[in-house]
Design a protein around this motif. Structure first.
Motif, short mmCIF file in Angstrom:
data_model
loop_
_atom_site.label_atom_id
_atom_site.label_comp_id
_atom_site.label_asym_id
_atom_site.label_seq_id
_atom_site.Cartn_x
_atom_site.Cartn_y
_atom_site.Cartn_z
N LEU A 85 -25.29 -6.28 19.44
CA LEU A 85 -23.83 -6.97 19.12
C LEU A 85 -22.83 -6.41 20.19
CD1 LEU A 85 -23.84 -7.21 15.37
CD2 LEU A 85 -24.58 -9.04 16.74
N VAL A 86 -22.83 -5.01 20.33
CA VAL A 86 -21.57 -4.59 21.11
C VAL A 86 -22.01 -5.09 22.69
CG1 VAL A 86 -20.90 -2.37 22.25
CG2 VAL A 86 -21.11 -2.64 19.62
N SER A 87 -23.28 -5.13 23.22
CA SER A 87 -23.45 -5.61 24.51
C SER A 87 -22.96 -7.09 25.03
CB SER A 87 -25.16 -5.41 24.65
OG SER A 87 -25.51 -4.09 24.73
N THR A 130 -10.84 -6.30 24.74
CA THR A 130 -10.91 -5.48 23.75
C THR A 130 -12.01 -5.74 22.70
OG1 THR A 130 -8.54 -5.20 23.65
CG2 THR A 130 -9.73 -4.41 21.66
N VAL A 131 -12.80 -4.70 22.62
CA VAL A 131 -13.99 -4.74 21.62
C VAL A 131 -13.86 -3.68 20.39
CG1 VAL A 131 -16.28 -4.33 21.31
CG2 VAL A 131 -15.57 -5.61 23.70
N SER A 132 -14.06 -4.26 19.29
CA SER A 132 -13.70 -3.65 18.11
C SER A 132 -14.82 -3.45 17.09
CB SER A 132 -12.39 -3.96 17.23
OG SER A 132 -12.51 -5.17 16.91
N ILE A 133 -15.09 -2.21 16.63
CA ILE A 133 -16.28 -1.97 15.57
C ILE A 133 -15.51 -1.48 14.42
CG2 ILE A 133 -18.40 -0.92 15.38
CD1 ILE A 133 -18.74 -0.21 18.13
N MET A 177 -20.17 -3.70 5.17
CA MET A 177 -20.07 -4.73 6.28
C MET A 177 -19.70 -4.17 7.48
SD MET A 177 -17.40 -8.10 6.46
CE MET A 177 -16.27 -6.68 6.56
N VAL A 178 -20.46 -4.41 8.52
CA VAL A 178 -20.24 -3.75 9.92
C VAL A 178 -19.85 -5.19 10.76
CG1 VAL A 178 -20.84 -2.59 11.93
CG2 VAL A 178 -21.72 -2.05 9.53
N THR A 179 -18.53 -5.27 11.31
CA THR A 179 -18.22 -6.39 12.30
C THR A 179 -17.88 -5.85 13.58
OG1 THR A 179 -17.17 -7.30 10.23
CG2 THR A 179 -16.44 -8.12 12.58
N VAL A 180 -18.49 -6.52 14.52
CA VAL A 180 -18.11 -6.44 16.05
C VAL A 180 -17.32 -7.61 16.51
CG1 VAL A 180 -19.17 -6.16 18.29
CG2 VAL A 180 -20.18 -5.03 16.32
N ASP A 199 -18.25 -15.79 13.70
CA ASP A 199 -17.30 -16.52 13.62
C ASP A 199 -16.85 -16.79 14.88
OD1 ASP A 199 -16.91 -17.33 10.54
OD2 ASP A 199 -16.93 -15.19 10.67
N SER A 200 -16.44 -17.94 15.51
CA SER A 200 -16.09 -17.87 17.04
C SER A 200 -15.12 -19.25 17.12
CB SER A 200 -17.25 -17.84 17.81
OG SER A 200 -16.88 -17.84 19.18
N GLU A 201 -14.19 -19.16 18.17
CA GLU A 201 -13.31 -19.90 18.50
C GLU A 201 -13.06 -19.89 19.92
OE1 GLU A 201 -9.05 -22.19 17.55
OE2 GLU A 201 -9.90 -20.63 15.86
N PRO A 202 -13.51 -21.20 20.70
CA PRO A 202 -13.30 -21.03 22.13
C PRO A 202 -11.96 -20.57 22.49
CG PRO A 202 -14.47 -22.95 21.78
CD PRO A 202 -14.01 -22.59 20.35
N GLY A 203 -11.82 -19.67 23.39
CA GLY A 203 -10.46 -19.13 23.84
C GLY A 203 -9.88 -18.01 23.18
N ARG A 204 -10.58 -17.74 21.79
CA ARG A 204 -10.00 -16.66 20.89
C ARG A 204 -11.06 -15.61 20.60
NH1 ARG A 204 -5.82 -19.34 16.38
NH2 ARG A 204 -4.53 -20.57 17.76
N GLY A 205 -12.12 -15.70 20.99
CA GLY A 205 -12.96 -14.55 20.94
C GLY A 205 -13.98 -14.86 19.85
N THR A 206 -15.04 -13.81 19.47
CA THR A 206 -15.93 -13.88 18.71
C THR A 206 -16.11 -12.67 17.87
OG1 THR A 206 -17.33 -15.31 20.27
CG2 THR A 206 -18.50 -14.16 18.39
N SER A 207 -16.77 -13.17 16.52
CA SER A 207 -16.66 -11.78 15.53
C SER A 207 -18.06 -11.82 14.85
CB SER A 207 -15.51 -11.93 14.40
OG SER A 207 -15.66 -11.08 13.36
N VAL A 208 -18.67 -11.01 14.87
CA VAL A 208 -20.27 -10.99 14.34
C VAL A 208 -20.27 -9.91 13.51
CG1 VAL A 208 -22.71 -11.03 14.57
CG2 VAL A 208 -21.20 -11.83 16.40
N SER A 209 -20.61 -10.59 12.08
CA SER A 209 -20.78 -9.37 11.02
C SER A 209 -22.25 -9.33 10.35
CB SER A 209 -19.60 -9.59 9.70
OG SER A 209 -18.34 -9.56 10.30
N PHE A 210 -22.74 -8.11 10.11
CA PHE A 210 -23.94 -7.91 9.38
C PHE A 210 -23.56 -6.85 8.27
CE2 PHE A 210 -24.10 -4.60 12.49
CZ PHE A 210 -24.71 -3.32 11.85
N TYR A 211 -24.35 -7.47 7.13
CA TYR A 211 -24.32 -6.90 5.88
C TYR A 211 -25.48 -6.12 5.35
CZ TYR A 211 -20.32 -10.28 5.43
OH TYR A 211 -19.13 -10.90 5.71
N LEU A 212 -25.46 -4.98 5.04
CA LEU A 212 -26.55 -4.03 4.53
C LEU A 212 -26.24 -3.48 3.33
CD1 LEU A 212 -27.70 -2.20 7.62
CD2 LEU A 212 -28.65 -4.25 6.82
#
Length: 619
Positions: free
Chosen positions: A504-506, A517-520, A544-547, A599-612
């Motif tokens: 996800l970070v890659s 900016t990349v946030s974890i 919940m871990v979100t990148v 969750d993603s929106e063109p021009g605003r970035g992407t957010s991927v979350s995984f739940y364990l």
């Protein structure tokens, strides 16, 4: 100047008199002003009929006839009004005067300015007024309550009306007769204003509208009534008929109408009814406001509906005319609709031929919002493709891994034999190891390769990932982390969790490019979200871990495909991989009874979350 020069020209005077006889009594006056008010006037010229009618004389003054009360006389009032709007003809009156020979005369006075003069016309309205009075007397003799209403419009929709005139029966039909007096607002007198507005707007659209009114002792004197509203030019004529003797019958009809209206309103479809060859629909159900974003009053024509259809779908929508011409019994299609509020929906449109009570050929059309059904179907199909590819990947990876074991084993035996191992064998061993790693990745995606679960600290996994990824970070990229100190561990295979996070970070680093900016972040939550339709998430607790990144985002049409194996929106290369990153993460996370969402929106970035699942009970 007491008179116009033309008065000395017999021929010109004769012509003007003839013109006056054709147009009515006319006088030309030069007003005498005091502080902008007309206080008198020189009569420059007038026709013989004007002289007979008014008593004015060319060369004389208005005050010669009207005396000191001239300011309130009709010619003065008309001249004063004309001076306020130069070049525009104004009319005042009607006025009533008694004839010396007996009887009365009704007339209006119109005036228009010309240079410093005012041309005044005396218009005989006796016959019109008499006919008007006779018409009112006829209406006053009716048992039907009649009112002439001036509608008040907002964007072409009737929102109220003002009473222009009402007959005697209307004053006896209502408990409060002041509500029927000229100048009264209809909505102030009606107990069911919404029902009346629906009736008025239907009539304003062009066709007479009818409704049944049952007894309401606080407003209506009659036990029951039938009300009809009709548009005549720019006014509405409302007639209410006393049907007190038919109360029981009208109650049954009203109940039937109510059940039908409730049924139509509760339908998940908007209903359109019309006749072929007519520009307006006969009926549009009120729930069109929810589906199309406009009330029935603004959807009276097919062109009104067509204007809401997506431009790409308009040729399909316009083919309705071909369906009509071909005489087909049924029409079916899907149109994308742009609502008035800017949102978009998918409407399933169907229509069937029908015959109206009058015998004319017509149609009944249904519009149903299927946006959510189409979204669910797309998600279901995506899930099915994912499962099919998973099964295929598992079989291929298993066979591929077996072959690699043979290749790698033979290379090891050659190398241990002591014979001179060529560089080619060394390269072959490295390639075989990489191929074996790829096979393991495919098997992990397919959930056929279990890991070694144990308590895992997400904080530790994030620290290692940041350290490893630091070599990939450009100078213009900023990476942030936010991990609570009291975050519980998860029960998982640490290497596989690290693989998910690193993937996800890659992806995030590739999305931001040279700057961004990349946030974890991580948090403890009670419920999880999931991208799979048949696995909508469950109760927790979960870690919940979100990148997240502020890159270009993923186009809407690709959001469902990002989970597919080997799908990538980037060029496949040594740097960008093979498109197995998210699909592998999907396999690992779901193997650990977790969930993923993007969750993603063109021009605003992407957010991927995984739940364990959180390991809250360390025992």
């Amino acid at each position: 100047m007491a008179y116009m020069p033309v008065s000395g020209d017999p021929f010109a005077a004769l012509v003007l008199d003839a013109l006056g006889d054709a147009m009515g009594p006319i006088a030309v006056v030069r007003p005498v002003l005091d502080a902008g008010r007309v206080v008198d006037g020189d009569v420059l010229w007038l026709t013989s009929s004007a002289q007979t009618r008014s008593g004015l004389v060319a060369g004389g003054l208005l005050s010669d006839v009207y005396g000191t009360d001239i300011a309130h006389m009709p010619p003065t009032l008309a001249a004063q009004a004309a001076l306020r709007t130069p070049g525009v003809q104004v009319t005042v009156g009607p006025y009533k005067v008694h004839r010396p020979e007996g009887g009365s005369l009704m007339y209006e006075v119109s005036a228009i300015t010309y240079l410093d003069m005012v041309v005044v016309s005396f218009l005989d309205r006796t016959e019109q007024v008499r006919e008007h009075q006779m018409f009112h007397e006829i209406l006053d003799g009716l048992d039907t309550a009649v009112m002439v209403l001036q509608p008040q419009l907002v964007d072409g929709v009737v929102v109220d009306a003002v009473v222009d005139w009402s007959n005697l029966a209307s004053r006896s039909a209502w408990v409060n007769p002041r509500g029927t007096e000229p100048g009264a607002h209809v909505l102030e007198g009606y107990f069911d204003s919404e029902a009346w507005l629906d009736l008025a707007n239907a009539a304003w659209s062009g066709a007479p509208a009818t409704r049944i009114m049952l007894s309401d002792p606080t407003h209506l004197q009659w036990g029951a009534a039938i009300q009809v509203v009709t548009r005549l030019g720019d006014v509405l004529v409302e007639s209410t008929h006393d049907r007190s003797q038919d109360v029981s019958l009208l109650e049954r009809i009203a109940e039937s109408d109510f059940r039908f209206a409730t049924l139509i309103e509760d339908l998940p479809s908007t209903v359109f009814v019309g006749e072929f060859g007519k520009s307006r629909f006969e009926f549009v159900s009120p729930n069109c406001l929810q589906l199309l974003g406009l009330p029935p009053q603004q959807l009276q024509r097919f062109s009104d509906v067509l204007a809401l259809v997506h431009p790409d779908d308009r040729p399909t929508a316009a083919s309705v005319s071909e369906w009509v011409a071909a005489g087909s019994p049924h029409y079916s299609a899907e149109w994308r609709i742009h609502r008035a509020d800017g949102t978009e929906c998918i409407a399933a449109v169907s229509a069937v031929c029908r015959r109206s009570p009058s015998g004319a050929d017509g149609f009944l059309g249904l519009f149903q919002d299927v946006t959510e059904q189409r979204r669910v179907l797309q998600q279901f199909e995506a899930g099915e493709r994912l499962r099919s590819l998973g099964r295929a990947a598992s079989a291929i990876a298993h066979d591929f891994n077996n072959l690699l074991m043979v290749v790698a084993g033979n290379i090891d035996r050659v190398q241990r034999s002591g014979s001179a191992a060529s560089q080619g064998l060394t390269d072959a061993k490295v390639a075989a190891d990489k191929a074996a790693e790829l096979a393991r990745t495919m098997m992990t995606f397919a959930r056929s390769q279990p890991g070694r679960p144990a308590p895992v600290s997400i904080d530790h996994v994030v620290d290692r990932c940041v350290t490893i990824s630091s070599a990939e970070i450009s100078s213009g990229v900023r990476m942030t982390t936010s991990i609570p100190v009291d975050l519980p561990p998860v029960f998982a295979d640490e290497l596989q969790v690290a693989q998910v996070l690193h993937s996800l970070v890659s992806n995030a680093l590739e999305a931001v490019g040279a700057s961004g900016t990349v946030s974890i972040s991580a948090a403890l939550v009670e419920r999880a979200r999931c991208h799979l339709l048949d696995n909508p998430g469950s109760g927790g607790p979960f870690v919940m871990v979100t990148v997240a990144d502020d890159g270009q985002g993923v186009p809407k049409e690709l959001l469902l495909r990002v989970w597919e194996p080997f799908f990538t929106s980037k060029v496949i290369s040594k740097e960008h991989g093979t498109g197995l990153g998210l699909s592998t993460a999907h396999g690992i996370v779901h193997q650990h009874d977790g969930h993923l969402t993007l969750d993603s929106e063109p021009g605003r970035g992407t957010s991927v979350s995984f739940y364990l699942p959180a390991l809250t009970d360390l025992s």
